[in-house]
Design a protein around this motif. Structure first.
Motif, mmCIF file in Angstrom:
data_model
loop_
_atom_site.group_PDB
_atom_site.id
_atom_site.type_symbol
_atom_site.label_atom_id
_atom_site.label_comp_id
_atom_site.label_asym_id
_atom_site.label_seq_id
_atom_site.Cartn_x
_atom_site.Cartn_y
_atom_site.Cartn_z
ATOM 1 N N ALA A 118 0.829 -1.214 0.000
ATOM 2 C CA ALA A 118 0.000 0.000 0.000
ATOM 3 C C ALA A 118 0.862 1.262 0.000
ATOM 4 O O ALA A 118 0.541 2.243 -0.679
ATOM 5 C CB ALA A 118 -0.948 -0.010 1.193
ATOM 6 N N ALA A 119 1.967 1.248 0.730
ATOM 7 C CA ALA A 119 2.835 2.422 0.783
ATOM 8 C C ALA A 119 3.499 2.677 -0.572
ATOM 9 O O ALA A 119 3.596 3.835 -1.006
ATOM 10 C CB ALA A 119 3.895 2.246 1.868
ATOM 11 N N ALA A 120 3.953 1.623 -1.239
ATOM 12 C CA ALA A 120 4.570 1.781 -2.563
ATOM 13 C C ALA A 120 3.560 2.337 -3.559
ATOM 14 O O ALA A 120 3.876 3.240 -4.337
ATOM 15 C CB ALA A 120 5.127 0.451 -3.051
ATOM 16 N N LEU A 121 2.346 1.801 -3.536
ATOM 17 C CA LEU A 121 1.302 2.287 -4.437
ATOM 18 C C LEU A 121 0.975 3.745 -4.160
ATOM 19 O O LEU A 121 0.870 4.552 -5.087
ATOM 20 C CB LEU A 121 0.046 1.432 -4.306
ATOM 21 C CG LEU A 121 -1.160 1.918 -5.096
ATOM 22 C CD1 LEU A 121 -0.855 1.998 -6.587
ATOM 23 C CD2 LEU A 121 -2.359 1.013 -4.840
ATOM 24 N N ALA A 122 0.833 4.100 -2.886
ATOM 25 C CA ALA A 122 0.531 5.493 -2.527
ATOM 26 C C ALA A 122 1.631 6.417 -3.042
ATOM 27 O O ALA A 122 1.347 7.495 -3.583
ATOM 28 C CB ALA A 122 0.363 5.626 -1.019
ATOM 29 N N GLY A 123 2.887 5.996 -2.911
ATOM 30 C CA GLY A 123 3.995 6.806 -3.397
ATOM 31 C C GLY A 123 3.958 6.990 -4.900
ATOM 32 O O GLY A 123 4.183 8.091 -5.409
ATOM 33 N N ILE A 124 3.675 5.922 -5.614
ATOM 34 C CA ILE A 124 3.572 5.999 -7.072
ATOM 35 C C ILE A 124 2.457 6.960 -7.475
ATOM 36 O O ILE A 124 2.632 7.810 -8.357
ATOM 37 C CB ILE A 124 3.336 4.599 -7.678
ATOM 38 C CG1 ILE A 124 4.620 3.782 -7.599
ATOM 39 C CG2 ILE A 124 2.841 4.689 -9.125
ATOM 40 C CD1 ILE A 124 4.449 2.321 -7.975
ATOM 41 N N LEU A 125 1.304 6.844 -6.836
ATOM 42 C CA LEU A 125 0.169 7.693 -7.202
ATOM 43 C C LEU A 125 0.433 9.162 -6.887
ATOM 44 O O LEU A 125 0.111 10.046 -7.693
ATOM 45 C CB LEU A 125 -1.102 7.199 -6.518
ATOM 46 C CG LEU A 125 -1.638 5.870 -7.046
ATOM 47 C CD1 LEU A 125 -2.777 5.366 -6.160
ATOM 48 C CD2 LEU A 125 -2.092 5.985 -8.492
ATOM 49 N N VAL A 126 1.014 9.455 -5.731
ATOM 50 C CA VAL A 126 1.335 10.846 -5.378
ATOM 51 C C VAL A 126 2.318 11.419 -6.385
ATOM 52 O O VAL A 126 2.118 12.525 -6.907
ATOM 53 C CB VAL A 126 1.886 10.932 -3.934
ATOM 54 C CG1 VAL A 126 2.523 12.290 -3.670
ATOM 55 C CG2 VAL A 126 0.779 10.673 -2.920
ATOM 56 N N ASP A 127 3.394 10.668 -6.672
ATOM 57 C CA ASP A 127 4.395 11.137 -7.638
ATOM 58 C C ASP A 127 3.781 11.344 -9.021
ATOM 59 O O ASP A 127 4.003 12.366 -9.672
ATOM 60 C CB ASP A 127 5.540 10.123 -7.770
ATOM 61 C CG ASP A 127 6.395 10.026 -6.514
ATOM 62 O OD1 ASP A 127 6.271 10.888 -5.620
ATOM 63 O OD2 ASP A 127 7.186 9.055 -6.434
ATOM 64 N N ALA A 128 3.010 10.352 -9.477
ATOM 65 C CA ALA A 128 2.427 10.416 -10.821
ATOM 66 C C ALA A 128 1.459 11.580 -10.956
ATOM 67 O O ALA A 128 1.500 12.314 -11.947
ATOM 68 C CB ALA A 128 1.715 9.106 -11.156
ATOM 69 N N ARG A 129 0.604 11.755 -9.971
ATOM 70 C CA ARG A 129 -0.389 12.836 -10.068
ATOM 71 C C ARG A 129 0.269 14.210 -10.094
ATOM 72 O O ARG A 129 -0.122 15.069 -10.891
ATOM 73 C CB ARG A 129 -1.392 12.708 -8.936
ATOM 74 C CG ARG A 129 -2.319 11.528 -9.140
ATOM 75 C CD ARG A 129 -3.241 11.287 -7.977
ATOM 76 N NE ARG A 129 -4.142 10.174 -8.304
ATOM 77 C CZ ARG A 129 -4.608 9.319 -7.404
ATOM 78 N NH1 ARG A 129 -4.302 9.460 -6.123
ATOM 79 N NH2 ARG A 129 -5.394 8.339 -7.794
ATOM 80 N N ALA A 130 1.266 14.423 -9.248
ATOM 81 C CA ALA A 130 1.943 15.721 -9.222
ATOM 82 C C ALA A 130 2.682 15.980 -10.534
ATOM 83 O O ALA A 130 2.560 17.055 -11.137
ATOM 84 C CB ALA A 130 2.907 15.785 -8.040
ATOM 85 N N ARG A 131 3.430 15.005 -10.985
ATOM 86 C CA ARG A 131 4.215 15.182 -12.211
ATOM 87 C C ARG A 131 3.303 15.295 -13.432
ATOM 88 O O ARG A 131 3.542 16.110 -14.330
ATOM 89 C CB ARG A 131 5.178 13.998 -12.368
ATOM 90 C CG ARG A 131 6.163 14.134 -13.495
ATOM 91 C CD ARG A 131 7.198 15.208 -13.149
ATOM 92 N NE ARG A 131 8.084 15.466 -14.235
ATOM 93 C CZ ARG A 131 9.358 15.098 -14.269
ATOM 94 N NH1 ARG A 131 9.882 14.435 -13.277
ATOM 95 N NH2 ARG A 131 10.106 15.394 -15.304
ATOM 96 N N ASN A 132 2.256 14.472 -13.483
ATOM 97 C CA ASN A 132 1.341 14.512 -14.628
ATOM 98 C C ASN A 132 0.624 15.850 -14.716
ATOM 99 O O ASN A 132 0.431 16.379 -15.813
ATOM 100 C CB ASN A 132 0.339 13.363 -14.551
ATOM 101 C CG ASN A 132 0.985 12.024 -14.836
ATOM 102 O OD1 ASN A 132 2.158 11.936 -15.149
ATOM 103 N ND2 ASN A 132 0.211 10.967 -14.696
ATOM 104 N N ARG A 133 0.214 16.389 -13.582
ATOM 105 C CA ARG A 133 -0.439 17.698 -13.583
ATOM 106 C C ARG A 133 0.510 18.738 -14.166
ATOM 107 O O ARG A 133 0.113 19.564 -14.993
ATOM 108 C CB ARG A 133 -0.835 18.062 -12.144
ATOM 109 C CG ARG A 133 -1.799 19.204 -12.028
ATOM 110 C CD ARG A 133 -2.305 19.397 -10.593
ATOM 111 N NE ARG A 133 -2.876 18.172 -10.046
ATOM 112 C CZ ARG A 133 -2.354 17.478 -9.019
ATOM 113 N NH1 ARG A 133 -1.266 17.887 -8.415
ATOM 114 N NH2 ARG A 133 -2.928 16.375 -8.586
#
Length: 135
Positions: free
Chosen positions: A17-32
């Motif tokens: 869950a922690a790895a997934l949360a990190g991926i999603l936070v990183d992806a959303r910020a960078r994608n925006r």
């Protein structure tokens, strides 16, 4: 500005869950920041992602993913020009797809490797349309 989609699959390394949360936070910020949208379907045994946006930004994002040590066996399935995005309102949609994608047994047996680009895109079209399990 020309838009493209890239669809790929990979296997997670150290998935929790922690790895997934990190991926999603990183992806959303960078994608925006990069004007990218898309969806990530993920489970302990599989990542399946669709990225869409300006061609140069999508290609750069995919290159970062291919180098990311949280992904193993990254395999690009499709690169397509598009006129409209499937996920225009999502910096990165997340869907665990536990019940309607390939089972763990099917993944182990190689069904992902034998999937065509059209098969993968159909999965994302169902997700974009708000449908999960196939009828």
């Amino acid at each position: 500005m020309s838009l493209i989609q890239i669809a790929y699959v990979s296997r997670p390394f150290g998935y929790d869950a922690a790895a997934l949360a990190g991926i999603l936070v990183d992806a959303r910020a960078r994608n925006r920041q990069d004007n990218l949208t898309g969806a990530l379907i993920c489970r302990a045994d599989l990542y399946c992602q669709l990225l869409e946006g300006p061609e140069q930004a999508v290609q750069a994002c995919f290159a970062r993913i291919a180098r990311d040590d949280r992904h193993l066996e990254v395999r690009k399935l499709a690169t397509l020009p598009i006129s409209d995005r499937l996920f225009p309102g999502w910096d990165m949609r997340h869907d665990p797809a536990e019940s309607w994608m390939w089972s763990r047994e099917e993944t182990t047996a190689g069904h992902v490797e034998s999937a065509t680009a059209l098969d993968i895109l159909a999965v994302f079209r169902k997700l974009a349309a708000g449908r999960g399990a196939p009828e």
